[in-house]
Design an enzyme around this catalytic site. Structure first.
Site, short mmCIF file in Angstrom:
data_model
loop_
_atom_site.label_atom_id
_atom_site.label_comp_id
_atom_site.label_asym_id
_atom_site.label_seq_id
_atom_site.Cartn_x
_atom_site.Cartn_y
_atom_site.Cartn_z
N ASN A 157 -7.66 0.18 0.51
CA ASN A 157 -8.65 -0.75 1.09
C ASN A 157 -8.84 -0.58 2.60
O ASN A 157 -9.91 -0.83 3.12
CB ASN A 157 -8.36 -2.20 0.71
CG ASN A 157 -7.01 -2.68 1.18
OD1 ASN A 157 -6.17 -1.88 1.57
ND2 ASN A 157 -6.80 -3.98 1.16
N LYS A 180 2.12 9.01 2.39
CA LYS A 180 1.38 9.19 1.14
C LYS A 180 0.19 8.23 1.09
O LYS A 180 0.35 7.03 0.85
CB LYS A 180 2.29 8.92 -0.07
CG LYS A 180 1.56 9.15 -1.38
CD LYS A 180 1.95 8.11 -2.40
CE LYS A 180 1.00 7.87 -3.51
NZ LYS A 180 -0.40 7.70 -3.23
N ALA A 182 -3.35 6.58 -0.51
CA ALA A 182 -3.76 6.26 -1.88
C ALA A 182 -4.66 7.38 -2.43
O ALA A 182 -5.44 7.98 -1.70
CB ALA A 182 -4.52 4.94 -1.89
N GLY A 233 0.62 -2.57 -0.10
CA GLY A 233 0.04 -2.47 -1.44
C GLY A 233 0.38 -3.72 -2.23
O GLY A 233 0.63 -4.79 -1.66
N GLU A 255 4.17 -4.89 3.17
CA GLU A 255 2.97 -5.73 3.34
C GLU A 255 2.34 -5.83 1.97
O GLU A 255 1.69 -4.91 1.50
CB GLU A 255 1.99 -5.07 4.32
CG GLU A 255 2.50 -4.93 5.73
CD GLU A 255 2.67 -6.27 6.43
OE1 GLU A 255 2.18 -7.30 5.91
OE2 GLU A 255 3.30 -6.31 7.49
N LEU A 256 2.55 -6.96 1.30
CA LEU A 256 2.19 -7.04 -0.12
C LEU A 256 0.99 -7.97 -0.35
O LEU A 256 0.22 -8.21 0.55
CB LEU A 256 3.42 -7.46 -0.92
CG LEU A 256 4.67 -6.59 -0.63
CD1 LEU A 256 5.88 -7.09 -1.41
CD2 LEU A 256 4.41 -5.12 -0.95
N CYS A 289 -6.06 -7.93 1.55
CA CYS A 289 -4.97 -8.83 1.16
C CYS A 289 -5.03 -10.15 1.93
O CYS A 289 -4.33 -11.10 1.60
CB CYS A 289 -3.62 -8.15 1.36
SG CYS A 289 -3.50 -7.38 2.95
N GLU A 386 -4.41 -12.78 -7.51
CA GLU A 386 -5.23 -12.25 -6.43
C GLU A 386 -6.53 -11.68 -7.02
O GLU A 386 -6.49 -10.84 -7.91
CB GLU A 386 -4.41 -11.15 -5.74
CG GLU A 386 -4.93 -10.75 -4.41
CD GLU A 386 -3.99 -9.76 -3.68
OE1 GLU A 386 -3.10 -9.17 -4.33
OE2 GLU A 386 -4.18 -9.58 -2.47
N GLU A 463 3.88 -6.04 11.25
CA GLU A 463 3.20 -4.89 11.85
C GLU A 463 2.33 -5.40 12.99
O GLU A 463 1.64 -6.41 12.85
CB GLU A 463 2.36 -4.17 10.80
CG GLU A 463 3.23 -3.57 9.70
CD GLU A 463 2.49 -2.64 8.76
OE1 GLU A 463 1.36 -2.96 8.38
OE2 GLU A 463 3.06 -1.59 8.42
P1 ADP Z 1 -3.51 -1.32 -4.88
O1 ADP Z 1 -3.70 -2.36 -5.92
O2 ADP Z 1 -3.91 -1.74 -3.49
O3 ADP Z 1 -3.96 0.06 -5.26
P2 ADP Z 1 -0.86 -0.38 -5.32
O4 ADP Z 1 0.40 -1.09 -4.98
O5 ADP Z 1 -1.10 -0.06 -6.75
O6 ADP Z 1 -1.97 -1.28 -4.68
O7 ADP Z 1 -0.98 0.96 -4.50
C1 ADP Z 1 -0.71 1.07 -3.14
C2 ADP Z 1 -0.13 2.43 -2.88
O8 ADP Z 1 1.10 2.55 -3.61
C3 ADP Z 1 -0.99 3.59 -3.32
O9 ADP Z 1 -0.79 4.66 -2.40
C4 ADP Z 1 -0.42 3.93 -4.68
O10 ADP Z 1 -0.69 5.26 -5.03
C5 ADP Z 1 1.06 3.71 -4.43
N1 ADP Z 1 1.86 3.47 -5.64
C6 ADP Z 1 1.46 2.94 -6.82
N2 ADP Z 1 2.48 2.92 -7.70
C7 ADP Z 1 3.57 3.44 -7.06
C8 ADP Z 1 4.94 3.70 -7.44
N3 ADP Z 1 5.42 3.39 -8.62
N4 ADP Z 1 5.75 4.24 -6.49
C9 ADP Z 1 5.29 4.54 -5.27
N5 ADP Z 1 4.02 4.34 -4.88
C10 ADP Z 1 3.16 3.78 -5.75
#
Ligand code: ADP
Length: 485
Positions: A157, A180, A182, A233, A255-256, A289, A386, A463
């Site tokens: 996002n 890493k 998205a 995420g 940051e969830l 978020c 959410e 942050e």
């Molecule tokens: P969103 O709903 O915002 O996509 P996610 O938590 O699914 O949130 O994804 C946020 C980031 O975490 C992305 O870069 C995604 O690829 C990564 N991600 C998703 N699943 C995993 C996992 N099991 N381990 C590590 N990273 C992950």
């Protein structure tokens, strides 16, 4: 169209200063959500590529940690300048892979530069202590030093600025990084690699791997070289990472998710509240978020607020982010649209009234109408879940204490907003809300100078602000004895 952005649109990973493909040659398609068309590909990396990136970061750490804070600051200022010099092309790339309007994308690149500049300066102020010693012949020093290799996992996002908040403090502190981005929006992440190269940040200080989230995440969490994991995420994935990072006791910043309430009291400035509501709800098509998830409006102002919000919502221009005047772009993908449709259907089946939007947009694809639902009740799914889309549910309340209790009745605690003209109420309500970020008569409050982060299941750590560099530093106590004083 890609002419201008092509320099920063890297279809490769950056490991130890080399732009490389995945070992297997496998790739992931990147789709423009406004057109549904493929923009290009990125490597589908996994454990082996991530391990090499971590090792490259560890090698680079040996010399990067020895650079002076001033030297790192100068490089970070150059990086901020490079972001701004290329703001238009980076924004265009961001809009093409993410969907948000060009205005918002330019704002995001500007925000990235602002975070980098902030940490360029904060890195020069990571003071330690000289502590009065209880011993006559010993002295006590407290030093702060970089934790080492850090890994950052970021969402789609805010594909640029979420990295700014992590790469900025990490580099300023003297850490090296494995990043890493998205899979939906990798190009804005990979662009950081190109920019870092351009301004002379040494090889291996910033490494970027795209690909399988599970595999990359597992290597990051299990590899003992990585000393900190910073993640933005979902709460669901955050919990998995927390568990996995526990095995090697890494530092973590999380940051969830959020479930932001927006309270409007009878004594609020109505027009200001409506303007704030529009900004806090529909920014990035509701996909942040900190976007409002629940509007609680006091009985005396309720009907007028609903009417004005619906009017303002109906006037939002929906379209491709690249078109002039667009205020709301497409949602990120088909799954996101289905989820929003489910929330609306659930609310309607429980008595909610759709008073603006409510369905897929005539533009088709992943466009959805900005939506307002009045008569929201606690049994509707979005009360606890959410939405992450352009739907504004409105609940009516009578008493201040009820509104605060309802606002807090969630596992989340990231952002909240409230509007009132009464100073006493402003303090009472602010102190009663269990949230990390509180907007009082303001709907958009994020800035590098202030600490951003959540309470409860919305996360750990902050942050931005002077706090934003803390988690990238270890504290070392040094006792110097035998001084013969
Ligand atoms: P969103 O709903 O915002 O996509 P996610 O938590 O699914 O949130 O994804 C946020 C980031 O975490 C992305 O870069 C995604 O690829 C990564 N991600 C998703 N699943 C995993 C996992 N099991 N381990 C590590 N990273 C992950």
């Amino acid at each position: 169209m890609l002419q201008k952005t092509s320099h920063y649109m890297r279809q490769a990973n950056l490991i130890g200063g080399e732009w490389v493909q995945a070992d297997s040659g496998a790739t992931i398609d990147v789709i423009n959500p406004a057109t549904g068309l493929k923009m290009g590909t990125v490597p589908k990396g996994g454990r082996a590529e991530t391990r090499r990136a971590i090792e490259a970061a560890a090698e680079a750490f040996k010399s990067w940690r020895k650079t002076s804070a001033l030297e790192r600051s100068k490089l970070l200022h150059k990086l901020a300048d490079a972001l701004l010099d290329n703001q238009d092309s980076l924004a265009e790339l961001l809009t093409m892979e993410q969907g948000k309007s060009l205005t918002e994308s330019k704002g995001e690149i500007g925000s990235s530069a602002a975070y980098v500049r902030w940490f360029a300066e904060e890195g020069r102020r990571t003071y330690g202590d000289v502590v009065p010693s209880p011993w006559a012949d010993r002295r006590i020093l407290v030093n702060r030093e970089p934790v080492g290799v850090i890994a950052a996992i970021t969402p789609w996002n805010f594909p640029s600025s979420m990295l700014a908040r992590k790469i900025g403090p990490a580099l300023a502190a003297g850490c090296t990084t494995v990043v890493k981005p998205a899979s939906q929006t990798p190009y804005s992440g990979l662009a950081w690699g190109a920019l870092c190269e351009e301004v002379g940040i040494p090889k291996g200080v910033v490494n970027i791997v795209t690909g399988s989230a599970g595999e990359i995440g597992d290597e990051i969490c299990e590899n003992p070289i990585v000393r900190k994991v910073t993640f933005t995420g979902s709460t669901e994935v955050g919990k998995i990472l927390l568990q996995k990072a526990a095995a090697t006791v890494k530092k973590v910043s999380m940051e969830l998710g959020g479930n932001a309430p927006f309270l409007v009291f009878d004594d609020a400035d109505l027009d200001r509240a409506v303007a704030g509501a529009i900004a806090a709800k529909y920014r990035n098509s509701g996909q942040t978020c900190v976007c409002t998830n629940r509007f609680y409006v006091q009985a005396g102002i309720h009907d007028k607020f609903v009417e004005k919000l619906a009017e303002a919502t109906n006037s939002l221009k929906v379209g491709s982010g690249l078109e002039d005047g667009t205020q709301q772009g497409p949602l990120i993908d088909g799954k996101a649209v289905e989820k929003v449709e489910e929330f609306v259907a659930d609310a309607v089946s429980k008595g909610g009234k759709v008073i603006a939007g409510g369905k897929r947009h005539a533009l088709g694809g992943t466009f959805f109408e900005p939506t307002v639902i009045s008569g929201a009740t606690n049994d509707m799914r979005f009360t606890q879940e959410e939405i992450f889309g352009p739907v504004a549910p409105i609940y009516r309340f009578e008493k201040e204490e009820d509104a605060v209790a309802l606002a807090n009745d969630t596992v989340y605690g990231l952002a909240c907003y409230f509007y009132t003209g009464d100073l006493g109420r402003a303090f009472r309500v602010m102190e009663g809300l269990k949230y990390g970020l509180v907007g009082v008569n303001e709907g958009v409050i994020t800035t590098p100078e202030a600490p951003f982060g959540g309470m409860k299941e919305s996360g750990l750590g902050r942050e931005g602000g002077h706090q934003g560099i803390d988690d990238y530093l270890d504290t070392k106590y040094v006792c110097i004895g035998g001084l013969g004083l």
